[in-house]
Each structure stands twice: as structure tokens, then as C-alpha cells.
Design a protein around this motif. Structure first.
Motif, PDB file in Angstrom:
ATOM      1  N   SER A 108       0.556  -1.115   0.143  1.00  0.00           N
ATOM      2  CA  SER A 108       0.224  -0.032   0.287  1.00  0.00           C
ATOM      3  C   SER A 108       0.663   1.130   0.295  1.00  0.00           C
ATOM      4  N   ARG A 109       0.462   2.122  -0.145  1.00  0.00           N
ATOM      5  CA  ARG A 109       0.592   3.809  -0.035  1.00  0.00           C
ATOM      6  C   ARG A 109       1.588   3.562   1.177  1.00  0.00           C
ATOM      7  N   GLU A 110       0.997   3.323   2.238  1.00  0.00           N
ATOM      8  CA  GLU A 110       1.435   3.679   3.490  1.00  0.00           C
ATOM      9  C   GLU A 110       2.920   2.564   4.047  1.00  0.00           C
ATOM     10  N   GLY A 111       2.693   1.072   2.800  1.00  0.00           N
ATOM     11  CA  GLY A 111       4.071   0.486   3.074  1.00  0.00           C
ATOM     12  C   GLY A 111       3.634  -0.540   3.444  1.00  0.00           C
ATOM     13  N   GLY A 112       2.038  -1.103   3.640  1.00  0.00           N
ATOM     14  CA  GLY A 112       1.763  -1.980   4.323  1.00  0.00           C
ATOM     15  C   GLY A 112       2.019  -3.203   3.597  1.00  0.00           C
ATOM     16  N   VAL A 113       1.348  -4.597   3.588  1.00  0.00           N
ATOM     17  CA  VAL A 113       0.974  -5.372   2.769  1.00  0.00           C
ATOM     18  C   VAL A 113      -0.155  -5.690   2.130  1.00  0.00           C
ATOM     19  N   VAL A 114      -0.348  -5.429   1.423  1.00  0.00           N
ATOM     20  CA  VAL A 114      -2.057  -5.663   1.216  1.00  0.00           C
ATOM     21  C   VAL A 114      -2.035  -7.127   0.132  1.00  0.00           C
ATOM     22  N   ALA A 115      -1.028  -7.725  -0.660  1.00  0.00           N
ATOM     23  CA  ALA A 115      -1.327  -8.913  -0.955  1.00  0.00           C
ATOM     24  C   ALA A 115       0.567 -10.004  -1.435  1.00  0.00           C
ATOM     25  N   GLN A 116       0.388 -10.831  -1.286  1.00  0.00           N
ATOM     26  CA  GLN A 116       1.073 -11.916  -1.263  1.00  0.00           C
ATOM     27  C   GLN A 116       0.815 -12.825  -2.676  1.00  0.00           C
ATOM     28  N   ILE A 117       2.298 -12.755  -4.139  1.00  0.00           N
ATOM     29  CA  ILE A 117       2.147 -13.400  -4.592  1.00  0.00           C
ATOM     30  C   ILE A 117       2.826 -14.799  -4.968  1.00  0.00           C
ATOM     31  N   GLU A 118       2.905 -15.947  -5.123  1.00  0.00           N
ATOM     32  CA  GLU A 118       3.398 -16.995  -5.307  1.00  0.00           C
ATOM     33  C   GLU A 118       3.307 -18.086  -6.223  1.00  0.00           C
ATOM     34  N   LYS A 119       3.818 -17.845  -7.160  1.00  0.00           N
ATOM     35  CA  LYS A 119       4.081 -18.788  -8.338  1.00  0.00           C
ATOM     36  C   LYS A 119       4.007 -20.444  -8.119  1.00  0.00           C
ATOM     37  N   GLN A 120       3.245 -20.822  -8.311  1.00  0.00           N
ATOM     38  CA  GLN A 120       4.125 -22.388  -8.016  1.00  0.00           C
ATOM     39  C   GLN A 120       4.767 -23.246  -9.503  1.00  0.00           C
TER      40      GLN A 120
END
Length: 158
Positions: A108-120
Motif C-alpha cells: 500500500s501507499r503506507e508500506g503495508g502488505v496488501v497481498a503476497q503472490i506466489e507462483k507454483q
């Protein structure tokens, strides 16, 4: 909220199914004929939610985010040397990838994690796990993954 993003095996155009942790369909994505990538996103009931459309003839890949028929922003790949990075201009999100371009984090703009994406890895088709912190961010996070996958697909063709 965890989502499993899985490309359909036999399809003329980009087509994906997105499932929740219980294996129930949440979204379907259907590619449409167009110059560049054009992906239509539907909810589990088949109602159209959004479109991701690639702008062609640009130096770096750019995708329009269209929700309810209105362009609300863009996803643009940024020029970097070692780690892939994308900018989402509709809400200040930033996407950073790992060196191998398999895993990504959305901030996010504030630096928080919105999502993690992991390729299988070792799958017949492109498969990603999307771990979204807030359910209301799931659609836009999905659109980010679609844009990343489209860029990677285009790079592999060259």
C-alpha cells in the motif's frame, strides 16, 4: 483470504479460474480477441466485474483497469535492472517481485502488505497463490496478477 489462480489448459485465448481455499470458484477470467491482452473478469455467478486491457505501442507494458465500464487506473511495468516492479496508479499500490520473477508482494501507499503472490512451480499451466490481506482488495490484486502473467507471456514469445 487465499485465492488459487489457475490457467485453463486448453484455450485459444487466456482463460483462468480463480478458486478460494475451499476449492470453490470465486472469479473466472476470459481472454478476448484484441490487439494486446484483453481480459474480462466475472464473478462466480457470471456477472461481469472488470476488464484488464493492454495498451499497445508503449515502451513498457501498461494495462488499463476498467471497472463498471470506467477506466479507474493503470498497471505499468517499471524499468528496473534486477527486480521486477509495477506501479498501480489508481490507489498508490506498488508491486515488487523477486529476482526470478516468480513471487511478488503488493504494498500500500503506507508500506503495508496488501497481498503476497506466489507462483507454483512444476505445473502444466500458470498457477499462482494470491494471499490477500483484505477481501475487498481481491479483485484488484487479481488484476495485478493477470497483468504480471500477461507481461511474462509476452516476454516468453520474444
Amino acid at each position: 483470504m487465499k485465492l488459487m489462480f489457475k490457467q485453463r489448459f486448453f484455450s485459444w485465448f487466456d482463460s483462468y479460474d480463480i478458486y478460494d481455499e475451499a476449492g470453490s470458484p470465486v472469479f473466472t477470467v476470459s481472454g478476448k480477441p484484441a490487439w494486446g491482452h484483453k481480459l474480462e473478469i466475472y464473478d462466480r455467478n457470471g456477472s461481469h466485474l472488470a476488464t484488464l486491457k493492454e495498451q499497445i505501442f508503449t515502451f513498457l507494458p501498461r494495462f488499463y483497469i476498467i471497472i463498471n465500464g470506467e477506466t479507474v487506473g493503470t498497471i505499468t511495468k517499471e524499468f528496473t535492472f534486477f527486480r521486477p516492479s509495477f506501479n498501480i496508479d489508481c490507489n498508490g499500490w506498488e508491486v515488487k517481485g523477486d529476482f526470478f520473477e516468480w513471487d511478488y508482494s503488493i504494498y500500500s501507499r503506507e508500506g503495508g502488505v496488501v497481498a503476497q503472490i506466489e507462483k507454483q512451480l512444476l505445473r502444466l499451466t500458470d498457477t499462482y497463490i494470491i494471499d490477500v490481506a483484505e477481501e475487498q482488495d481481491a479483485l484488484l490484486a487479481l488484476m495485478v496478477v493477470l497483468a504480471i502473467d500477461a507481461v511474462k507471456c509476452s516476454q516468453n514469445k520474444n
